[in-house]
Design a protein around this motif. Structure first.
Motif, short mmCIF file in Angstrom:
data_model
loop_
_atom_site.label_atom_id
_atom_site.label_comp_id
_atom_site.label_asym_id
_atom_site.label_seq_id
_atom_site.Cartn_x
_atom_site.Cartn_y
_atom_site.Cartn_z
N LEU A 112 0.82 -1.21 0.00
CA LEU A 112 0.00 0.00 0.00
C LEU A 112 0.86 1.26 0.00
N VAL A 113 1.86 1.32 0.87
CA VAL A 113 2.71 2.51 0.97
C VAL A 113 3.46 2.74 -0.34
N THR A 114 3.96 1.67 -0.96
CA THR A 114 4.64 1.81 -2.24
C THR A 114 3.70 2.38 -3.29
N GLY A 115 2.48 1.85 -3.33
CA GLY A 115 1.51 2.35 -4.30
C GLY A 115 1.20 3.82 -4.11
N VAL A 116 1.03 4.24 -2.85
CA VAL A 116 0.71 5.65 -2.56
C VAL A 116 1.87 6.55 -2.98
#
Length: 309
Positions: A112-116
């Motif tokens: 999730l953090v990578t995507g954001v």
């Protein structure tokens, strides 16, 4: 030249002016004059941009420094903003809607953090590009320089901001058990390809925003829709496993999803190639070249119209 009049006096006729009878275009060509603000050739335009590379870099750094100059936390907001967004998305999609769909917490949070972080890079480049010309009319009208310098410098500013954020992303990834290995070297080509794509998109949006300033009000809704369709908060093949295959294929082949998934593949051990579409690197390269070259030519064609009217 002279002639005798009826009273025997001599009248002198002045010689013809050397420019007499020439049209305005011929006069300009004769004296080496050019149209102010005329669009140069594409090759000459590239040369002018290269000559101003130091200005582009300095301008992007100045904008990055000034972005949070009024905030007490200053440059920390470069990292805090996407982290807070990731925390909100985790609460809504990870806990309440269970968008992880079977992914372990050790995989889903770095996912999730990578995507954001990666999508924010594209989103910010687009939003900055929309206002690149319309938001800097004073500079555009006061100085003569290749206008592409502005959207390129804004895209470069967002890349620098992402590089600062990557330090936190690395810490989160390592904290959840995904340690550096050779796959992390793939981060470099992913960022290069995404930067080329973002720059081309920023150039396209800069021309569109220069003609239609109201586009800046519409783009947040467009970008939000793009974010939800790109799998920032969920894995497209897992989340859409019960849907027709063509839907997942279409969503996975969109450039935002491709660059996010390549970054996840590089950073997260358990996010393997089975989650990526076929020929993903070729697709990433095609999107980057198509938008970088196409966006540059599209912007250059309207060079003489920026800042007028």
């Amino acid at each position: 030249m002279s002639e005798t009049t009826h009273d025997a006096t001599v009248a002198v006729t002045p010689p013809a002016a050397p420019d007499e009878g020439l049209t305005a275009r011929e006069l300009a060509a004769k004296h080496g004059l050019t149209v102010s603000g005329a669009r140069p050739s594409l090759i000459e335009y590239v040369r002018q941009l290269w000559d101003r590379r130091h200005f582009i870099l300095a301008f992007s750094r100045a904008k990055l420094t000034a972005q949070y100059s009024q905030a007490k936390l200053g440059q920390l907001w470069q990292v805090a903003t996407p982290l807070l967004n990731a925390a909100v998305y985790f609460f809504i999609f990870g806990l309440l809607l269970e968008a992880d769909r079977g992914m372990s917490r050790e995989v889903y949070i770095p996912f999730l953090v990578t995507g954001v972080f990666v999508f924010t890079f594209t989103q910010s480049s687009v939003m900055a590009g929309v206002r690149a010309i319309s938001g800097n009319l004073g500079l555009v009208r006061a100085l003569h320089f290749p206008r592409a310098s502005l959207p390129i410098s804004f895209a470069l500013q967002q890349l620098q901001q992402l590089l600062f954020s990557m330090i936190v992303l690395f810490a989160i990834t390592i904290g959840f058990g995904h340690y550096p290995d050779l796959s992390w070297l793939l981060i470099v080509p992913v960022l290069v390809l995404q930067f080329c794509f973002n720059t081309g998109l920023a150039l396209i949006m800069a021309r569109a925003g220069a003609k239609t300033p109201d586009l800046a009000q519409l783009m947040p809704f467009v970008m939000r829709t793009w974010m939800y369709a790109s799998g920032v908060m969920f894995s497209i093949p897992i989340f859409l496993a019960d849907k027709p295959a063509w839907i997942a294929n279409v969503l996975q082949w969109n450039p935002a999803a491709i660059y996010m998934d390549l970054m996840r593949f590089a950073l997260i051990d358990d996010y393997g190639s089975k989650f990526l579409p076929d020929h993903v690197w070729a697709a990433a390269g095609v999107w980057a070249v198509l938008f970088a070259a196409g966006g540059f030519v599209y912007f250059w064609k309207a060079e003489e119209r920026y800042g007028r009217g």
